[in-house]
Design an enzyme around this catalytic site. Sequence first.
Site, PDB file in Angstrom:
ATOM      1  N   ASP A  34      20.958  34.123 -14.429  1.00 57.37           N
ATOM      2  CA  ASP A  34      20.458  33.017 -13.617  1.00 57.37           C
ATOM      3  C   ASP A  34      20.698  31.697 -14.361  1.00 57.37           C
ATOM      4  OD1 ASP A  34      18.952  31.086 -12.374  1.00 57.37           O
ATOM      5  OD2 ASP A  34      17.207  32.366 -12.037  1.00 57.37           O
ATOM      6  N   GLU A  35      21.780  31.019 -13.964  1.00 57.81           N
ATOM      7  CA  GLU A  35      22.152  29.744 -14.606  1.00 57.81           C
ATOM      8  C   GLU A  35      21.622  28.544 -13.815  1.00 57.81           C
ATOM      9  OE1 GLU A  35      24.766  29.010 -17.242  1.00 57.81           O
ATOM     10  OE2 GLU A  35      24.466  31.052 -17.966  1.00 57.81           O
ATOM     11  N   VAL A  36      20.728  28.830 -12.865  1.00 57.34           N
ATOM     12  CA  VAL A  36      20.283  27.784 -11.938  1.00 57.34           C
ATOM     13  C   VAL A  36      19.749  26.549 -12.670  1.00 57.34           C
ATOM     14  CG1 VAL A  36      18.521  27.234 -10.194  1.00 57.34           C
ATOM     15  CG2 VAL A  36      19.847  29.350 -10.005  1.00 57.34           C
ATOM     16  N   LYS A  37      18.905  26.767 -13.665  1.00 60.95           N
ATOM     17  CA  LYS A  37      18.253  25.625 -14.319  1.00 60.95           C
ATOM     18  C   LYS A  37      19.077  25.055 -15.466  1.00 60.95           C
ATOM     19  CE  LYS A  37      13.854  23.790 -15.138  1.00 60.95           C
ATOM     20  NZ  LYS A  37      12.793  24.611 -15.515  1.00 60.95           N
ATOM     21  N   GLY A  83      18.366  27.696  -5.554  1.00 60.56           N
ATOM     22  CA  GLY A  83      18.418  28.770  -6.540  1.00 60.56           C
ATOM     23  C   GLY A  83      17.741  30.027  -6.013  1.00 60.56           C
ATOM     24  N   TYR A 137      11.464  32.692 -14.131  1.00 63.27           N
ATOM     25  CA  TYR A 137      11.409  32.052 -12.807  1.00 63.27           C
ATOM     26  C   TYR A 137      12.770  32.240 -12.147  1.00 63.27           C
ATOM     27  CZ  TYR A 137      10.014  28.925  -9.069  1.00 63.27           C
ATOM     28  OH  TYR A 137       9.659  28.418  -7.834  1.00 63.27           O
ATOM     29  N   THR A 194      21.957  29.054   8.660  1.00 56.98           N
ATOM     30  CA  THR A 194      22.878  28.343   9.568  1.00 56.98           C
ATOM     31  C   THR A 194      23.708  27.268   8.870  1.00 56.98           C
ATOM     32  OG1 THR A 194      21.305  28.713  11.334  1.00 56.98           O
ATOM     33  CG2 THR A 194      23.003  27.057  11.747  1.00 56.98           C
TER      34      THR A 194
HETATM   35  N1  PMP Z   1      16.141  30.052 -11.233  1.00 58.13           N
HETATM   36  C1  PMP Z   1      15.667  29.290 -12.211  1.00 58.13           C
HETATM   37  C2  PMP Z   1      15.986  29.650 -13.620  1.00 58.13           C
HETATM   38  C3  PMP Z   1      14.866  28.188 -11.928  1.00 58.13           C
HETATM   39  O1  PMP Z   1      14.366  27.443 -12.931  1.00 58.13           O
HETATM   40  C4  PMP Z   1      14.567  27.885 -10.583  1.00 58.13           C
HETATM   41  C5  PMP Z   1      13.675  26.710 -10.220  1.00 58.13           C
HETATM   42  N2  PMP Z   1      12.688  26.422 -11.101  1.00 58.13           N
HETATM   43  C6  PMP Z   1      15.096  28.710  -9.584  1.00 58.13           C
HETATM   44  C7  PMP Z   1      15.886  29.773  -9.940  1.00 58.13           C
HETATM   45  C8  PMP Z   1      14.812  28.431  -8.145  1.00 58.13           C
HETATM   46  O2  PMP Z   1      15.554  27.359  -7.725  1.00 58.13           O
HETATM   47  P1  PMP Z   1      15.136  26.551  -6.407  1.00 58.13           P
HETATM   48  O3  PMP Z   1      13.839  25.912  -6.674  1.00 58.13           O
HETATM   49  O4  PMP Z   1      16.263  25.599  -6.223  1.00 58.13           O
HETATM   50  O5  PMP Z   1      15.071  27.535  -5.303  1.00 58.13           O
END
Ligand code: PMP
Length: 436
Positions: A238-241, A112, A139, A295
């Site tokens: 940010d849809e990561v979580k 993320g 975050y 890479t």
């Molecule tokens: N964005 C969000 C909303 C997260 O919750 C996180 C991890 N807590 C990240 C980005 C970062 O992801 P990563 O730890 O996989 O780099």
Amino acid sequence: MTSSAAELYARDRVVAGVEKLRFFPLAVESGHGCWLTEPGGRRLLDLSATWTAAGLGHGHPAVVDAAHRAISRPAGAGGLSAVHPDSVGLAEDLLALTPGDPDRRVYLGHAGTDANDVALRCARFATGKRRVIAFEHSYHGGLGVAMGVSGVHIDAGSVASTPDTVFLPYPNPYRAADPQREVAAVLQAVERECSQDDVACLIVEPILSDGGLVVPPPGFLAELTQLCRRLDVLTICDEVKVGLGRPGTLHAFERDGATPDLVTFGKALGAGLPISAAVGPAAVLDQPVASALLTTAGNPVCTAVARAVLDVLVKEGLAQRAAEAGRRLRSGLAEATAGLECVGDIRGPGLVIGVELVQDRQSKTPAPDLAAQVVYRLWELGAVCYYVGGNVLEVTPPLVIADDEVDVAVELLTRAIDDAQSGRVDAEAVKEFAGW
Ligand code: PMP
């Protein structure tokens, strides 16, 4: 904890402290579905899914199959200087699943953090502007530019704030006297910040996760993205979580009818393997060429797995399943903890569930020590769950959780909260773990 688990945990001191965030001495040997197994055989119900990375649970057959096929006949080892069917295929899949203009591109990364980092850097380059609007206690990453726009890291002092980023309050319906007024104030602040014409982009979590699992008032995200579009400021969602089926829809921003310019994915996309993505306009993500180079990004194994994850999410209707399981978990927990004054709020869509612990419901004073004790007690009882924002339990089990497992989750969470608030947890043992 079995003695072999304790032994393994003790050996972990050789791993660098900079990459540790520990809440109890968790040592794991294997996993299956929603369960993790310690060395020695003790099983724990996973109510975190490794901070949502294990969205499909552990060892999903489609993931095992994809990884096995890809690693057995690898089409090279990275996407930097070669194309292979799964790198292109994954980019196509993500474009098909993420609403937006036809002329978009997909960055494939490892975590993320780099997906957000690249999105932010590209937004700056494309606009020729430097400032970023972000939110307090957000975050977005653990390194680089993404770390610098993360309120949580600023709070912790792990990175210094710079004039390049402005942090606005994230509307919090549980704590605001008037949530709609809070939304209006944020929108006004965005407008004010943009008046100098030096803002490249705004980055936002659709649900503030590590900052305390705050679900903004309905309409907030839509109004925010509309305003930014009017002000000609790019939005990064940010849809990561919390994305990829977990909120009961494929994307969290969909719940609000928002249309961000860029969307970033990670965690669940790789089912535990390192892969992430940023999807956004070609005019933003194509330039400058060769400026975000890793890479092994876009490598055959991670992309094959990510494609399998997306396929399972859609074909097995896991967003729908998350909605149903989440309803059962929230209502079960609300009923079981109705008499516990320390449970201030249970919130969140689908399987993005926050349980806010407070001293009492009237004062709403946060109870961070209690949260640390509850997650420790849960681990003792046989479940894995962490807290965010100091005092909020983050309950994010795999999306494949079955009804009987939801019921076990309710039972264990209730018991752990009750035990901790009744003083049945060894406070000294908990103190060894710093948590956030
Ligand atoms: N964005 C969000 C909303 C997260 O919750 C996180 C991890 N807590 C990240 C980005 C970062 O992801 P990563 O730890 O996989 O780099």
